[in-house]
Design an enzyme around this catalytic site. Structure first.
Site, short mmCIF file in Angstrom:
data_model
loop_
_atom_site.label_atom_id
_atom_site.label_comp_id
_atom_site.label_asym_id
_atom_site.label_seq_id
_atom_site.Cartn_x
_atom_site.Cartn_y
_atom_site.Cartn_z
N ASP A 256 15.89 -7.13 2.62
CA ASP A 256 15.85 -7.58 3.12
C ASP A 256 15.27 -8.98 3.73
O ASP A 256 15.78 -9.81 4.36
CB ASP A 256 16.05 -6.65 5.15
N HIS B 69 7.87 0.29 1.04
CA HIS B 69 6.86 -0.77 0.62
C HIS B 69 7.08 -0.10 -1.46
O HIS B 69 6.63 -0.63 -2.35
CB HIS B 69 5.42 -1.05 0.53
N GLN C 225 6.79 -18.13 4.51
CA GLN C 225 6.57 -17.47 3.25
C GLN C 225 7.04 -17.91 2.31
O GLN C 225 6.83 -17.55 0.83
CB GLN C 225 8.07 -16.17 3.36
N LYS D 229 17.14 2.77 6.25
CA LYS D 229 16.74 3.17 6.27
C LYS D 229 15.86 4.43 5.73
O LYS D 229 15.76 5.26 6.92
CB LYS D 229 15.61 2.04 6.69
N ARG E 33 8.41 -8.38 16.79
CA ARG E 33 7.18 -7.92 16.51
C ARG E 33 5.55 -7.94 17.82
O ARG E 33 5.60 -8.76 17.95
CB ARG E 33 6.90 -7.79 15.47
N THR F 13 0.71 -5.51 9.05
CA THR F 13 1.09 -4.97 10.60
C THR F 13 0.81 -3.35 10.85
O THR F 13 0.69 -3.01 12.12
CB THR F 13 2.44 -5.26 10.62
N LYS G 240 11.81 7.68 7.96
CA LYS G 240 11.79 7.93 8.75
C LYS G 240 11.71 9.05 9.71
O LYS G 240 13.00 10.06 8.98
CB LYS G 240 12.80 7.04 9.83
N THR G 241 11.17 9.09 10.35
CA THR G 241 11.12 11.22 10.42
C THR G 241 11.16 11.23 11.90
O THR G 241 10.83 10.51 12.74
CB THR G 241 10.40 11.97 9.97
N LYS H 229 15.26 -7.06 12.84
CA LYS H 229 14.42 -6.43 14.20
C LYS H 229 15.49 -7.29 15.05
O LYS H 229 15.56 -8.12 14.67
CB LYS H 229 13.06 -6.99 14.11
N HIS I 292 4.41 1.99 3.96
CA HIS I 292 5.13 2.76 4.42
C HIS I 292 6.63 3.22 3.29
O HIS I 292 6.49 2.52 2.35
CB HIS I 292 6.08 2.82 5.47
#
Length: 412
Positions: free
Chosen positions: A196, A51, A175, A231, A89, A43, A234-235, A85, A48
């Site tokens: 998750d 993973h 999945q 998590k 998405r 996606t 993130k910035t 989420k 990032h």
RNA sequence: GGGUAGGUGCCCGAGUGGCUAAAGGGGGCAGACUGUAAAUCUGUUAGCUUACGCUUACGAUGGUUCGAAUCCAUCUCUACCCA
């Protein structure tokens, strides 16, 4: 690596958050080498931090002789995983997805090898999901899914309040079907992923056990959380990416250099290959000394992702900036076209904008008034300050925002 | 299909004709203190302008009004209840 028992290694590094049939799993991995799969959704055009840990896990699996299967969710990306989420998405076009896949493979190769006896395999679930026949699918596999049970899964519970579409609800089936396919085609018995993903993975295990009456397993790794329980990775600018063009090696290094004390141990044990004894020693350092551990963590992680040279360079930049206080050629820099000069120099706000330090003049002004901007180590207090051309006599100027952001500006 | 409640700035959320670029909180950024840490305190957080001020913004479009996030109409999206 002497020890090739994956279970013991993962256990020791505290990489196992949840696992199915633990004893059976132990037997499996000590008696046979199997295929292990990790799903990655294409996606975004880069992977990032999220993973990162599963990929580390995969790397250990491969080193222990198991064969990694990287499943690219080219098919499921059309759905989007609802886990965690609150909004659905955005769906991606086929073109975007295939572009992303190429990048992802490149990055994955930093963790697993595509050569040797147990070379990693890349598969795309689009190959079997996109031509599924709906009736056939629900008749053959749909019967194995109990909606009541699915609804009780944590990942859907959260969505029950905001609303969940049937479309997304199917993610779990897809999945699970992936795992089943890999089980059938490659005898893949293990799925790994972030915690998750637990309920999705679990349903795959159950599906396989129902249809084939045979053992399959899943393991989740802990999510990398920061001190606030969110998590990591993130910035302001968004996520920290593993792609150098999206997050420069220096920024990447800095991110890990600036983690909080309490995160040091997690980061060392989960994101580096440093032996656990050393991890424990480093993370028990107290006071200022823990900065040494942070430096090692930042270096090792950067080295893993961007290579040794980039790690050395990033480390050097950061030492020069923060410890030696000297200017450095490796500092991030930009050039400004001299034709944009005014007669007598260049407005400080314009420079800030051109160098992307601030997104707008208003914000630049605010920062200047707060004393956050300095030029060649001198604080600028006047938003109308004109940087005289003579400042560039030595070839460049160094602009600084706050404590940590430096940029070198050259005139051409 | 019917009913109800809603859609506000990065996020949550108050506001129900002018005092509203919009309370409060979270997050971000910055200052002080420090160890490139945390915690704490302080400031700041639409854009343009030296400034007066101007422009854009409360789901979308149109309307009422001297004046609308606020009233009206249509549309759209979401949640819940009934079918």
């Amino acid at each position: 690596m002497e020890n090739t028992n994956i279970y013991e290694i993962l256990k020791k590094r505290e990489l196992i958050q949840q696992i199915t049939f633990e004893d059976e799993f132990k037997n499996l991995v000590s008696n046979e080498k199997t295929h292990v799969y990790l799903g990655i959704d294409p996606t975004a055009d880069s992977i990032h931090i999220g993973h990162f840990i599963p990929l580390m896990m995969m790397s250990y699996f491969q080193k222990c002789g198991h064969t990694p299967i990287i499943l690219i969710g080219g098919g499921t990306a059309f759905i989007g995983d609802p886990s965690g989420k609150t909004d659905m998405r955005k769906m991606l076009s086929k073109e975007d997805i295939s572009k992303n896949v190429d990048n992802i493979i490149k990055q994955v190769s930093k963790f697993v090898s595509f050569e040797g006896n147990n070379a990693a395999i890349i598969v795309n679930n689009g190959d079997w999901i996109l031509d599924l026949n709906y009736m056939e699918f629900i008749r053959t596999y749909g019967v194995h899914f109990n909606v009541n049970r699915m609804l009780s899964a944590e990942c859907f519970k959260q969505r029950m309040e905001k609303g969940l579409t049937f479309f997304e609800f199917n993610y779990m089936l897809m999945q699970s079907y992936d795992f089943l396919k890999l089980f059938e085609n490659y005898s893949c018995k293990i799925e790994i992923g972030g915690d998750d993903q637990w309920s999705n993975m679990l349903s795959g295990v159950e599906l396989i056990r129902k249809i084939h009456k045979d053992g399959s397993f899943c393991i989740t790794c802990p999510l990398l959380l920061n001190a606030e329980g969110k998590k990591m990775g993130k910035t302001v600018n968004g996520a920290i990416w593993l792609d150098a063009s999206k997050t420069s090696p220096y920024e990447f290094y800095q991110y890990w250099r600036n983690i909080t004390d309490t995160e040091v141990r997690d980061v060392l044990k989960m994101l580096t290959f440093i032996p656990m004894e050393e991890v424990n020693r480093l993370s028990s350092l107290e006071g200022e000394k823990i900065n040494d551990a942070k430096k090692i963590a930042a270096f090792e992680i950067t080295k893993l992702i961007h290579g040794e040279n980039a790690a050395i360079e990033s480390k050097k930049i950061s030492e020069d900036l923060f410890e030696n206080q000297s200017d450095n050629n490796n500092m991030p820099k930009i050039t400004i076209d001299s034709s944009s000069l005014l007669k007598d120099g260049l407005n400080i706000l314009d420079i800030l904008i051109k160098s992307n330090i601030v997104p707008s003049k208003s914000q630049g002004k605010t920062l200047i008034l707060q004393g956050a901007i300095s030029l060649d180590e001198e604080k600028i207090t006047d938003p109308l300050y004109i940087v005289p051309i003579s400042s560039f006599d030595k070839g460049f100027i160094v602009l600084r925002k706050g404590k940590k952001i430096f940029i070198k500006i050259e005139l051409i």
